[in-house]
Design a protein around this motif. Structure first.
Motif, short mmCIF file in Angstrom:
data_model
loop_
_atom_site.label_atom_id
_atom_site.label_comp_id
_atom_site.label_asym_id
_atom_site.label_seq_id
_atom_site.Cartn_x
_atom_site.Cartn_y
_atom_site.Cartn_z
N VAL A 66 1.36 7.68 17.54
CA VAL A 66 2.63 7.01 17.29
C VAL A 66 3.01 7.30 15.83
CG1 VAL A 66 2.39 5.17 18.99
CG2 VAL A 66 1.34 4.90 16.76
N GLY A 67 4.06 6.68 15.33
CA GLY A 67 4.37 6.82 13.92
C GLY A 67 3.35 6.06 13.09
N SER A 68 3.25 6.42 11.80
CA SER A 68 2.29 5.74 10.93
C SER A 68 2.55 4.24 10.87
CB SER A 68 2.35 6.33 9.51
OG SER A 68 1.77 7.62 9.48
N GLY A 69 3.81 3.85 10.85
CA GLY A 69 4.16 2.43 10.81
C GLY A 69 3.63 1.70 12.04
N ASP A 89 2.73 4.59 0.71
CA ASP A 89 3.20 3.28 0.23
C ASP A 89 2.85 2.17 1.22
OD1 ASP A 89 4.18 4.48 -2.02
OD2 ASP A 89 6.27 4.51 -1.36
N ASP A 90 3.07 2.44 2.49
CA ASP A 90 2.75 1.45 3.52
C ASP A 90 1.24 1.26 3.66
OD1 ASP A 90 5.43 0.98 4.19
OD2 ASP A 90 5.48 2.66 5.59
N GLU A 91 0.49 2.34 3.45
CA GLU A 91 -0.97 2.25 3.53
C GLU A 91 -1.50 1.33 2.42
OE1 GLU A 91 -2.58 6.20 3.34
OE2 GLU A 91 -1.05 6.93 4.72
N LYS A 92 -0.95 1.49 1.23
CA LYS A 92 -1.39 0.66 0.10
C LYS A 92 -1.13 -0.82 0.39
CE LYS A 92 -0.63 4.33 -3.30
NZ LYS A 92 0.27 4.82 -4.37
N LYS A 93 0.02 -1.11 0.98
CA LYS A 93 0.35 -2.48 1.34
C LYS A 93 -0.61 -2.99 2.41
CE LYS A 93 4.17 -5.37 2.99
NZ LYS A 93 5.55 -5.39 3.51
N PHE A 94 -0.93 -2.14 3.37
CA PHE A 94 -1.86 -2.47 4.44
C PHE A 94 -3.22 -2.86 3.86
CE2 PHE A 94 -5.01 -1.13 7.67
CZ PHE A 94 -4.49 -1.70 8.82
N GLY A 100 -7.25 -3.30 6.12
CA GLY A 100 -8.05 -2.10 6.18
C GLY A 100 -9.16 -2.07 5.16
N VAL A 101 -10.18 -1.23 5.43
CA VAL A 101 -11.26 -1.02 4.47
C VAL A 101 -11.53 0.49 4.38
CG1 VAL A 101 -12.37 -3.25 4.81
CG2 VAL A 101 -13.01 -1.35 6.28
N ASN A 102 -12.04 0.91 3.24
CA ASN A 102 -12.47 2.30 3.06
C ASN A 102 -11.37 3.32 3.36
OD1 ASN A 102 -15.05 1.29 2.47
ND2 ASN A 102 -15.69 1.41 4.61
N ASN A 222 2.87 15.78 1.75
CA ASN A 222 2.56 14.96 2.92
C ASN A 222 1.05 14.75 3.00
OD1 ASN A 222 2.84 13.61 5.39
ND2 ASN A 222 2.70 15.52 6.56
N VAL A 223 0.58 13.55 2.64
CA VAL A 223 -0.84 13.28 2.48
C VAL A 223 -1.36 12.34 3.58
CG1 VAL A 223 -2.61 12.41 0.93
CG2 VAL A 223 -0.60 13.55 -0.01
N TYR A 224 -2.53 12.66 4.12
CA TYR A 224 -3.14 11.88 5.21
C TYR A 224 -4.40 11.16 4.72
CZ TYR A 224 -0.21 14.60 8.42
OH TYR A 224 0.84 15.18 9.08
N HIS A 225 -4.55 9.90 5.13
CA HIS A 225 -5.74 9.11 4.85
C HIS A 225 -6.33 8.58 6.16
CE1 HIS A 225 -3.79 8.85 0.84
NE2 HIS A 225 -5.02 8.70 0.38
N VAL A 226 -7.64 8.36 6.17
CA VAL A 226 -8.29 7.68 7.28
C VAL A 226 -8.66 6.28 6.79
CG1 VAL A 226 -10.61 8.57 6.71
CG2 VAL A 226 -10.10 7.82 9.04
#
Length: 284
Positions: A66-69, A89-94, A100-102, A222-226
């Motif tokens: 799905v979308g990242s959001g 930006d949304d990941e940091k808020k998450f 989230g962890v790690n 465009n950067v990806y994180h797990v």
């Protein structure tokens, strides 16, 4: 005696059933829910990585693209164990909100603006993405947005904001509500412009009549994180599985696969491995 034998046989049958069921349960693969972006799915990268992870770990991965959001919304509800997303930006808020962890850096590619070969908005040669979207708006040329709160949609909204343009509600601005691959198909059919990650575009290029018209702007990174979902918030999260998948994604073996994925077919990788790098090296 016959009655005793019948009772004993019944007991044996029941015990056999219980042992068999237990054996089947023990043999069944452990389930792991991965919520990720449509770009990792549409590019074909997960078709390579998921089977390798399942073979190595013994987990069965249920992938929800799905979308990242939407992926992070699933994480907030405890509906996923691990996320692979690209909306910093949304990941940091998450993370700040404790869901989230790690959070770990995995890879990057870049966004590009694509459009029909005749390029009605005259984007070809434009140096910045902000200038490009201004040309689209001022010419009234059709632009197809995912409109799905994905990482791509978040990046697109930043471009409009940087250009000082409110695209919402304009006749030339249409939201598909679809994933990246499907949105590119709509853009090709309607001969419109779109913002896309390079990986998905290259994976689908043979069936698209769209060209890359704007690229190379640093703002299009465009950067990806797990991210592992926090078990403190949701006790049913598969903690071990989430960590196993995250460790797998940043492992040297998988980073090498990521760095070569697409080279044989397109002459260049669709993603660039980043595990272990400091975020500031990517301007994050």
């Amino acid at each position: 005696m016959n009655r005793f034998k019948k009772m004993w046989c019944a007991v044996v049958v029941v015990l056999t059933f219980i042992v068999g069921a237990a054996s089947l349960a023990a043999a069944a693969p452990k389930a792991l829910i991965l919520a990720t972006t449509t770009s990792t799915q549409d590019s074909g990268l997960l078709d390579v990585l998921i089977p390798a992870f399942e073979k190595q770990s013994g987990y069965f991965v249920k992938t929800i693209a799905v979308g990242s959001g939407q992926a992070m919304a699933m994480g907030k509800k405890g509906e996923a164990d691990v996320l692979l997303v690209h909306s910093p930006d949304d990941e940091k808020k998450f993370m700040v909100e404790g869901f989230g962890v790690n959070r770990r850096l995995v890879m990057h590619n870049d966004f590009v603006i694509v459009g029909p070969p005749n390029d009605p908005a005259k984007l070809r040669g434009t140096k910045t993405s902000a200038e490009a979207v201004k040309k689209i708006a001022h010419s009234g040329s059709l632009f197809l947005s995912r409109g799905d709160n994905s990482g791509t949609h978040a990046k697109e909204k930043k471009l409009w904001k940087a250009a000082g343009i409110n695209a919402e509600g304009q006749k030339w601005y249409q939201q598909t509500g679809l994933g990246m691959g499907e949105t590119l198909n709509v853009a090709a059919e309607k001969k419109g412009y779109a913002l896309t990650d390079r990986g998905t575009y290259l994976a689908l290029i043979k069936r698209l009549r769209l060209e890359i018209l704007v690229e190379g702007d640093p703002s299009l990174l465009n950067v990806y994180h797990v991210i592992e979902v926090n078990p403190v918030k949701w006790s049913k999260v598969n903690v071990a599985g989430a960590k196993a998948f995250a460790d797998f994604m940043v492992s040297q073996k998988v980073q090498k696969i990521i760095g070569t994925f697409g080279v044989d077919k397109f002459g260049a990788p669709l993603f660039f491995p980043d595990a272990g790098k400091k975020p500031e090296t990517l301007g994050l």
